[in-house]
Design a protein around this motif. Structure first.
Motif, PDB file in Angstrom:
ATOM      1  N   GLU A  27       4.098  69.167  31.260  1.00 45.55           N
ATOM      2  CA  GLU A  27       2.822  69.176  30.552  1.00 45.55           C
ATOM      3  C   GLU A  27       2.828  68.186  29.387  1.00 45.55           C
ATOM      4  N   GLU A  28       3.936  68.153  28.646  1.00 45.08           N
ATOM      5  CA  GLU A  28       4.042  67.200  27.543  1.00 45.08           C
ATOM      6  C   GLU A  28       4.021  65.768  28.056  1.00 45.08           C
ATOM      7  N   VAL A  29       4.745  65.513  29.126  1.00 44.18           N
ATOM      8  CA  VAL A  29       4.779  64.168  29.705  1.00 44.18           C
ATOM      9  C   VAL A  29       3.389  63.785  30.198  1.00 44.18           C
ATOM     10  N   GLN A  30       2.690  64.718  30.839  1.00 47.55           N
ATOM     11  CA  GLN A  30       1.341  64.428  31.314  1.00 47.55           C
ATOM     12  C   GLN A  30       0.428  64.076  30.144  1.00 47.55           C
ATOM     13  N   SER A  31       0.604  64.716  29.013  1.00 49.75           N
ATOM     14  CA  SER A  31      -0.226  64.400  27.838  1.00 49.75           C
ATOM     15  C   SER A  31       0.007  62.954  27.377  1.00 49.75           C
ATOM     16  N   TYR A  32       1.232  62.459  27.538  1.00 53.12           N
ATOM     17  CA  TYR A  32       1.506  61.055  27.207  1.00 53.12           C
ATOM     18  C   TYR A  32       0.745  60.132  28.160  1.00 53.12           C
ATOM     19  N   PHE A  33       0.729  60.497  29.439  1.00 55.51           N
ATOM     20  CA  PHE A  33      -0.009  59.697  30.411  1.00 55.51           C
ATOM     21  C   PHE A  33      -1.511  59.755  30.157  1.00 55.51           C
ATOM     22  N   ASP A  34      -2.000  60.902  29.687  1.00 58.71           N
ATOM     23  CA  ASP A  34      -3.423  61.011  29.349  1.00 58.71           C
ATOM     24  C   ASP A  34      -3.781  60.045  28.216  1.00 58.71           C
ATOM     25  N   ALA A  35      -2.939  60.003  27.193  1.00 56.96           N
ATOM     26  CA  ALA A  35      -3.178  59.091  26.072  1.00 56.96           C
ATOM     27  C   ALA A  35      -3.059  57.637  26.525  1.00 56.96           C
ATOM     28  N   LEU A  36      -2.093  57.355  27.367  1.00 58.56           N
ATOM     29  CA  LEU A  36      -1.912  56.002  27.891  1.00 58.56           C
ATOM     30  C   LEU A  36      -3.132  55.571  28.703  1.00 58.56           C
ATOM     31  N   GLY A  37      -3.661  56.469  29.520  1.00 61.36           N
ATOM     32  CA  GLY A  37      -4.850  56.170  30.309  1.00 61.36           C
ATOM     33  C   GLY A  37      -6.051  55.849  29.441  1.00 61.36           C
ATOM     34  N   GLU A  38      -6.195  56.571  28.333  1.00 63.46           N
ATOM     35  CA  GLU A  38      -7.290  56.286  27.396  1.00 63.46           C
ATOM     36  C   GLU A  38      -7.141  54.898  26.799  1.00 63.46           C
ATOM     37  N   TRP A  39      -5.922  54.527  26.442  1.00 63.16           N
ATOM     38  CA  TRP A  39      -5.651  53.226  25.843  1.00 63.16           C
ATOM     39  C   TRP A  39      -5.937  52.097  26.842  1.00 63.16           C
ATOM     40  N   ILE A  40      -5.459  52.254  28.065  1.00 64.39           N
ATOM     41  CA  ILE A  40      -5.711  51.245  29.103  1.00 64.39           C
ATOM     42  C   ILE A  40      -7.209  51.150  29.369  1.00 64.39           C
ATOM     43  N   SER A  41      -7.887  52.280  29.445  1.00 57.99           N
ATOM     44  CA  SER A  41      -9.327  52.291  29.713  1.00 57.99           C
ATOM     45  C   SER A  41     -10.104  51.606  28.602  1.00 57.99           C
ATOM     46  N   THR A  42      -9.694  51.816  27.358  1.00 54.53           N
ATOM     47  CA  THR A  42     -10.347  51.136  26.235  1.00 54.53           C
ATOM     48  C   THR A  42     -10.173  49.632  26.358  1.00 54.53           C
ATOM     49  N   THR A  43      -8.975  49.193  26.724  1.00 52.30           N
ATOM     50  CA  THR A  43      -8.716  47.767  26.925  1.00 52.30           C
ATOM     51  C   THR A  43      -9.615  47.225  28.029  1.00 52.30           C
ATOM     52  N   GLU A  44      -9.690  47.939  29.129  1.00 52.71           N
ATOM     53  CA  GLU A  44     -10.504  47.515  30.273  1.00 52.71           C
ATOM     54  C   GLU A  44     -11.994  47.488  29.913  1.00 52.71           C
ATOM     55  N   LYS A  45     -12.472  48.512  29.229  1.00 52.71           N
ATOM     56  CA  LYS A  45     -13.897  48.611  28.900  1.00 52.71           C
ATOM     57  C   LYS A  45     -14.341  47.562  27.894  1.00 52.71           C
ATOM     58  N   THR A  46     -13.428  47.105  27.039  1.00 56.28           N
ATOM     59  CA  THR A  46     -13.814  46.178  25.974  1.00 56.28           C
ATOM     60  C   THR A  46     -13.519  44.712  26.283  1.00 56.28           C
ATOM     61  N   LYS A  47     -13.053  44.425  27.485  1.00 60.09           N
ATOM     62  CA  LYS A  47     -12.808  43.016  27.804  1.00 60.09           C
ATOM     63  C   LYS A  47     -14.156  42.310  27.966  1.00 60.09           C
ATOM     64  N   PRO A  48     -14.217  41.043  27.588  1.00 58.69           N
ATOM     65  CA  PRO A  48     -15.483  40.310  27.711  1.00 58.69           C
ATOM     66  C   PRO A  48     -15.864  40.095  29.172  1.00 58.69           C
ATOM     67  N   ASN A  49     -17.147  40.045  29.411  1.00 60.64           N
ATOM     68  CA  ASN A  49     -17.681  39.802  30.751  1.00 60.64           C
ATOM     69  C   ASN A  49     -18.323  38.419  30.775  1.00 60.64           C
ATOM     70  N   PHE A  50     -17.644  37.470  31.362  1.00 56.03           N
ATOM     71  CA  PHE A  50     -18.162  36.120  31.472  1.00 56.03           C
ATOM     72  C   PHE A  50     -18.707  35.830  32.848  1.00 56.03           C
ATOM     73  N   GLY A  51     -18.995  36.872  33.625  1.00 52.11           N
ATOM     74  CA  GLY A  51     -19.492  36.709  34.987  1.00 52.11           C
ATOM     75  C   GLY A  51     -20.687  35.812  35.080  1.00 52.11           C
ATOM     76  N   ALA A  52     -21.612  35.919  34.121  1.00 52.95           N
ATOM     77  CA  ALA A  52     -22.830  35.099  34.149  1.00 52.95           C
ATOM     78  C   ALA A  52     -22.530  33.622  33.929  1.00 52.95           C
ATOM     79  N   LEU A  53     -21.371  33.315  33.345  1.00 52.10           N
ATOM     80  CA  LEU A  53     -21.010  31.916  33.097  1.00 52.10           C
ATOM     81  C   LEU A  53     -20.272  31.283  34.262  1.00 52.10           C
ATOM     82  N   HIS A  54     -19.969  32.087  35.289  1.00 49.78           N
ATOM     83  CA  HIS A  54     -19.246  31.627  36.476  1.00 49.78           C
ATOM     84  C   HIS A  54     -17.906  31.014  36.139  1.00 49.78           C
ATOM     85  N   ILE A  55     -17.216  31.641  35.195  1.00 51.10           N
ATOM     86  CA  ILE A  55     -15.878  31.177  34.817  1.00 51.10           C
ATOM     87  C   ILE A  55     -14.872  31.762  35.770  1.00 51.10           C
TER      88      ILE A  55
END
Length: 112
Positions: free
Chosen positions: A84-112
């Motif tokens: 359970e303690e180890v899973q809580s570490y993975f839960d926090a890690l998932g939040e951190w990765i998700s924040t990184t993913e959600k906040t990356k810039p989207n340059f799709g419209a620039l066709h980069i």
């Protein structure tokens, strides 16, 4: 309580698909077995390499550069912590990765 053979869930948001995906990391003697819908078991070291890079790369998920060090720390901690303690570490890690993913810039419209 070394947790060898235990499976842990890593829930990560994917901008590409617009929802959260679950990744499974199963603790092995030498590291992690990374399991996804596409990867049925990638033997990886304590840093999650090469399984995590392959899984996230295949889905274009951005993640923190030092993720491997945290996975290694979790592996070490899992030697003495409860599942359970180890899973809580993975839960926090998932939040951190998700924040990184959600906040990356989207340059799709620039066709980069």
């Amino acid at each position: 309580m070394n947790n060898i053979g235990e499976e842990f869930k890593l829930r990560v948001h994917s901008n590409r698909w617009g929802h959260y995906d679950n990744y499974t990391l199963k603790k092995t003697e030498n590291g992690w077995l990374v399991i996804t819908m596409k990867i049925h078991g990638a033997e990886s070291d304590k840093h999650g390499s090469p399984g995590i890079e392959s899984a996230f790369g295949g889905e274009s998920i951005s993640y923190p550069n030092d993720l491997g060090y945290f996975l290694s720390d979790i592996w070490d901690a899992s030697e003495t912590k409860s599942k359970e303690e180890v899973q809580s570490y993975f839960d926090a890690l998932g939040e951190w990765i998700s924040t990184t993913e959600k906040t990356k810039p989207n340059f799709g419209a620039l066709h980069i």
